[in-house]
Design a protein around this motif. Structure first.
Motif, mmCIF file in Angstrom:
data_model
loop_
_atom_site.group_PDB
_atom_site.id
_atom_site.type_symbol
_atom_site.label_atom_id
_atom_site.label_comp_id
_atom_site.label_asym_id
_atom_site.label_seq_id
_atom_site.Cartn_x
_atom_site.Cartn_y
_atom_site.Cartn_z
ATOM 1 N N LEU A 247 41.409 -41.330 35.665
ATOM 2 C CA LEU A 247 40.129 -40.840 35.171
ATOM 3 C C LEU A 247 40.356 -40.204 33.809
ATOM 4 O O LEU A 247 41.178 -39.304 33.656
ATOM 5 N N ILE B 294 36.543 -40.425 43.409
ATOM 6 C CA ILE B 294 37.227 -39.462 42.540
ATOM 7 C C ILE B 294 37.662 -38.299 43.412
ATOM 8 O O ILE B 294 36.830 -37.542 43.928
ATOM 9 N N HIS B 295 38.954 -38.168 43.616
ATOM 10 C CA HIS B 295 39.514 -37.172 44.521
ATOM 11 C C HIS B 295 39.736 -35.860 43.767
ATOM 12 O O HIS B 295 40.670 -35.757 42.966
ATOM 13 N N GLU C 260 43.972 -48.298 41.801
ATOM 14 C CA GLU C 260 44.134 -46.904 41.402
ATOM 15 C C GLU C 260 44.111 -46.867 39.876
ATOM 16 O O GLU C 260 44.823 -47.631 39.220
ATOM 17 N N THR D 94 41.821 -41.355 41.079
ATOM 18 C CA THR D 94 40.589 -42.138 41.132
ATOM 19 C C THR D 94 40.897 -43.561 41.571
ATOM 20 O O THR D 94 41.879 -44.149 41.131
ATOM 21 N N ALA E 175 33.419 -46.147 43.263
ATOM 22 C CA ALA E 175 34.412 -45.240 42.680
ATOM 23 C C ALA E 175 34.611 -44.054 43.618
ATOM 24 O O ALA E 175 33.652 -43.506 44.159
ATOM 25 N N VAL F 177 37.566 -44.753 32.783
ATOM 26 C CA VAL F 177 38.863 -44.804 33.441
ATOM 27 C C VAL F 177 39.808 -45.675 32.628
ATOM 28 O O VAL F 177 39.385 -46.490 31.817
ATOM 29 N N ILE G 67 31.573 -42.672 34.114
ATOM 30 C CA ILE G 67 32.992 -42.342 34.087
ATOM 31 C C ILE G 67 33.699 -43.315 33.148
ATOM 32 O O ILE G 67 33.269 -44.455 32.962
#
Length: 124
Positions: free
Chosen positions: A33, A61-62, A30, A20, A59, A43, A41
């Motif tokens: 999460l 979020i991968h 970086e 994230t 944000a 973090v 969210i």
């Protein structure tokens, strides 16, 4: 007025590990999460972030590398030590669809999912 406790009851927080990033202007951080819901969210950052309550970030979020990413504007609502809670709003359709599927897979109950979607759209 809703409180964080009320929001937790209305929106189930899903613990999820995903790369994230938070961006504001030319800065990108970086973060880890901790959890995600339809409403926000949480973090964690190894280093203090130069953000104050009310600050807006983007944000990312991968979920599957760079191929599947939830992107959303987020507003910092609270912070405690290295944990930062953000309200997410105005998700685009692709990101909302990804988040819906993520919540659906983790809840495992269609009734709970429908209740959360009703709560999400009642606030809109």
């Amino acid at each position: 007025m809703t409180t964080p406790d009320t929001e937790r009851r209305r929106f189930t927080r899903i613990s999820f590990d995903a790369t994230t990033e938070l961006s504001r202007g030319s800065k990108t951080w970086e973060v880890t999460l901790v959890d995600i819901s339809f409403n926000g969210i949480l973090v964690r950052s190894e280093h203090p972030l130069p953000l104050s309550d009310g600050d807006e970030v983007e944000a990312a979020i991968h979920l599957l590398g760079d191929d599947v990413v939830i992107r959303t504007p987020a507003t910092l609502t609270h912070q405690r030590e290295n944990d930062y809670g953000f309200l997410i709003e105005n998700l685009d359709l692709d990101s909302l669809t990804l988040l819906r599927r993520l919540v659906e897979l983790n809840l495992g109950d269609e009734t709970l999912l429908e209740r959360e979607l009703d709560n999400l759209f009642d606030d809109s």
